[in-house]
Motif scaffolding. Structure first.
Motif, short mmCIF file in Angstrom:
data_model
loop_
_atom_site.label_atom_id
_atom_site.label_comp_id
_atom_site.label_asym_id
_atom_site.label_seq_id
_atom_site.Cartn_x
_atom_site.Cartn_y
_atom_site.Cartn_z
N SER A 1 161.08 7.11 18.39
CA SER A 1 160.10 6.06 18.11
C SER A 1 159.25 6.44 16.89
CB SER A 1 159.18 5.84 19.32
OG SER A 1 159.93 5.48 20.46
N THR A 2 158.84 5.43 16.15
CA THR A 2 157.97 5.66 14.99
C THR A 2 156.58 6.06 15.45
OG1 THR A 2 159.21 4.05 13.67
CG2 THR A 2 156.97 4.58 12.94
N ILE A 3 156.00 7.05 14.75
CA ILE A 3 154.65 7.52 15.06
C ILE A 3 153.69 6.95 14.01
CG2 ILE A 3 153.15 9.53 15.31
CD1 ILE A 3 155.63 11.15 16.07
N GLY A 4 152.76 6.14 14.44
CA GLY A 4 151.78 5.55 13.53
C GLY A 4 150.44 6.25 13.62
N GLY A 5 149.48 5.75 12.84
CA GLY A 5 148.13 6.27 12.92
C GLY A 5 147.85 7.49 12.07
N ILE A 6 148.63 7.69 11.01
CA ILE A 6 148.39 8.83 10.11
C ILE A 6 147.07 8.63 9.37
CG2 ILE A 6 149.23 9.95 8.00
CD1 ILE A 6 152.04 9.64 9.08
N SER A 7 146.38 9.72 9.11
CA SER A 7 145.04 9.69 8.51
C SER A 7 144.98 8.85 7.23
CB SER A 7 144.59 11.12 8.20
OG SER A 7 143.38 11.11 7.46
N PRO A 8 143.97 8.02 7.10
CA PRO A 8 143.80 7.21 5.88
C PRO A 8 143.63 8.06 4.62
CG PRO A 8 142.44 6.36 7.67
CD PRO A 8 142.99 7.68 8.14
N SER A 9 143.16 9.31 4.77
CA SER A 9 142.97 10.15 3.59
C SER A 9 144.31 10.47 2.93
CB SER A 9 142.25 11.44 3.97
OG SER A 9 142.99 12.19 4.92
N LEU A 10 145.35 10.73 3.73
CA LEU A 10 146.67 10.97 3.15
C LEU A 10 147.21 9.69 2.53
CD1 LEU A 10 149.10 12.85 2.71
CD2 LEU A 10 149.96 12.13 4.95
N ILE A 11 147.01 8.58 3.19
CA ILE A 11 147.46 7.30 2.66
C ILE A 11 146.78 7.00 1.33
CG2 ILE A 11 147.55 4.81 3.08
CD1 ILE A 11 147.65 5.46 6.08
N ALA A 12 145.50 7.34 1.24
CA ALA A 12 144.75 7.08 0.01
C ALA A 12 145.26 7.92 -1.15
CB ALA A 12 143.26 7.36 0.25
N TRP A 13 145.62 9.18 -0.88
CA TRP A 13 146.06 10.08 -1.94
C TRP A 13 147.53 9.90 -2.30
CZ3 TRP A 13 143.46 12.73 -5.39
CH2 TRP A 13 142.12 13.02 -5.14
N VAL A 14 148.24 9.12 -1.52
CA VAL A 14 149.66 8.92 -1.80
C VAL A 14 149.97 7.46 -2.09
CG1 VAL A 14 152.00 9.08 -0.88
CG2 VAL A 14 150.38 10.91 -0.43
N GLY A 15 149.62 6.59 -1.17
CA GLY A 15 150.05 5.20 -1.27
C GLY A 15 149.04 4.26 -1.91
N VAL B 1 156.22 14.31 3.21
CA VAL B 1 154.76 14.09 3.21
C VAL B 1 154.42 12.83 2.43
CG1 VAL B 1 152.55 15.03 2.45
CG2 VAL B 1 154.25 16.54 3.51
N VAL B 2 155.04 12.68 1.25
CA VAL B 2 154.79 11.50 0.43
C VAL B 2 155.23 10.24 1.16
CG1 VAL B 2 155.46 10.32 -1.70
CG2 VAL B 2 154.92 12.75 -1.76
N TYR B 3 156.38 10.32 1.81
CA TYR B 3 156.87 9.15 2.54
C TYR B 3 155.92 8.78 3.69
CZ TYR B 3 160.01 6.04 5.06
OH TYR B 3 160.56 4.95 5.69
N ALA B 4 155.44 9.77 4.41
CA ALA B 4 154.49 9.51 5.49
C ALA B 4 153.22 8.87 4.95
CB ALA B 4 154.17 10.80 6.24
N GLY B 5 152.77 9.34 3.78
CA GLY B 5 151.57 8.77 3.18
C GLY B 5 151.78 7.34 2.71
N LEU B 6 152.98 7.04 2.20
CA LEU B 6 153.27 5.68 1.75
C LEU B 6 153.40 4.72 2.92
CD1 LEU B 6 155.94 6.35 -1.03
CD2 LEU B 6 153.68 5.35 -1.40
#
Length: 334
Positions: free
Chosen positions: A156-170, A241-246
């Motif tokens: 199953s897909t795991i959601g809820g990754i920190s917005p800080s990683l999303i901000a620095w990547v995606g 890591v980049v994919y998770a952030g995107l």
């Protein structure tokens, strides 16, 4: 006997301008431009929009990093089929530790990359020291990692990754383009410098062209191959890591979707910029060339199965052309 890497101080002979060689080096860029123009005419106001290319540059960043990971062991004569699985394992590591166990991103990212390094060392042990062919080892590693990932995530897909990683990547933007694209440019520049201007890059090339000759020349072949496989694992983990952030989530099946395009780009890139050699800029251009074609076809309403046919055909064609280019370069060197 002089070491091959000691010849870098000698002045290289100046070659006269060769129009055919120039066209060969930059033909892929030319074809890419033509494809962009064709789709621009067929899809006016849509395909050539800045938003479309911004999305294209961002979403293909993991594939580009994966292609860069692949060309490192390929240069030294080894295949790493496990890079896609390593990408998935890294993304899942980020998802589990950050989203489920609330460990800060600053700690999770090094752990995820460390997991990729461990995969690289495991591959190197069996390939370099046990002497099992790299295709066999990395195919087995892929199967093991895939099973572990499905067990960890319960498929199953795991959601809820920190917005800080999303901000620095995606979400982070520079000139309207995601930061992830600039990470690709930085990595490509670093690998280009290593390949072209350092003794390590020359050793890798000598090992890939002839291990026994390299060994007789004083190069520690096993150490070079081990380093290349470890570096491949680390970059594949960084791609995860980049994919998770995107994505903002960890998909347990994501890596398999990137593997074939990355291989196709690695070999297609060996026909451009520096024909006959795996090179960073050729691989990056090839990734975006392939993704441009697929994006345009998708916008035209082509069925999804065409994507697999396109990538598979591109891989076969790229390997064929790169073999001719490598043979011609060997002839030129001789």
């Amino acid at each position: 006997m002089a070491r091959p890497d000691m010849t870098s101080t000698e002045a290289a002979p100046t070659r006269p301008f060769n129009l055919g060689r120039f066209v060969e080096r930059f033909a892929l860029l030319g074809v890419w431009s033509v494809i962009i123009g064709i789709f621009g005419v067929l899809l006016p106001g849509i395909f050539l929009s800045w938003a479309n290319f911004s999305i294209l540059f961002a979403t293909q960043a993991p594939a580009a990093i994966l292609a860069l990971a692949l060309i490192i062991p390929l240069t030294a004569g080894d295949y790493d089929l496990s890079v896609g699985a390593t990408l998935t394992l890294s993304a899942v590591t980020v998802g589990v530790l950050n989203a489920l166990h609330h460990i800060p991103v600053g700690l999770v990212v090094p752990i995820a990359i460390g997991v990729g390094i461990l995969v690289g060392f495991a591959n190197a042990f069996f390939i370099v020291y046990v002497r099992i062919p790299s295709l066999v080892v990395t195919l087995g590693t892929t199967s093991i990692i895939t099973g572990l990932v499905q067990w960890i995530t319960n498929s199953s897909t795991i959601g809820g990754i920190s917005p800080s990683l999303i901000a620095w990547v995606g979400r982070g933007r520079l000139f309207g383009i995601s930061y992830s694209f600039y990470y690709v440019l930085i990595l490509a520049t670093l690998i280009w410098v290593i390949f072209e201007y350092t003794p390590l890059g020359r050793r890798m090339l000598f090992v890939g062209r002839g291990r026994e000759v390299a060994r007789l020349s004083g190069i520690d072949v096993d150490r070079v191959r081990t380093g290349c496989l470890v570096a491949s694992g680390a970059l594949a983990a960084l791609a995860g890591v980049v994919y998770a952030g995107l994505l903002g989530a960890a998909d347990p099946f994501s890596g398999l979707n990137f593997l074939l395009p990355a291989f196709a780009a690695a070999y297609l890139g060996a026909t451009a910029i520096m024909p006959g050699r795996f090179n960073a800029w050729g691989a990056v251009v090839a990734v975006y060339f392939l993704s441009t074609g697929i994006t345009g076809l998708t916008m035209l309403g082509i069925p999804l199965w065409v994507t697999n046919v396109f990538n598979g055909g591109a891989l076969v064609l790229a390997v064929t052309v790169s073999q001719f280019a490598r043979g011609r370069e060997d002839t030129d060197i001789a």
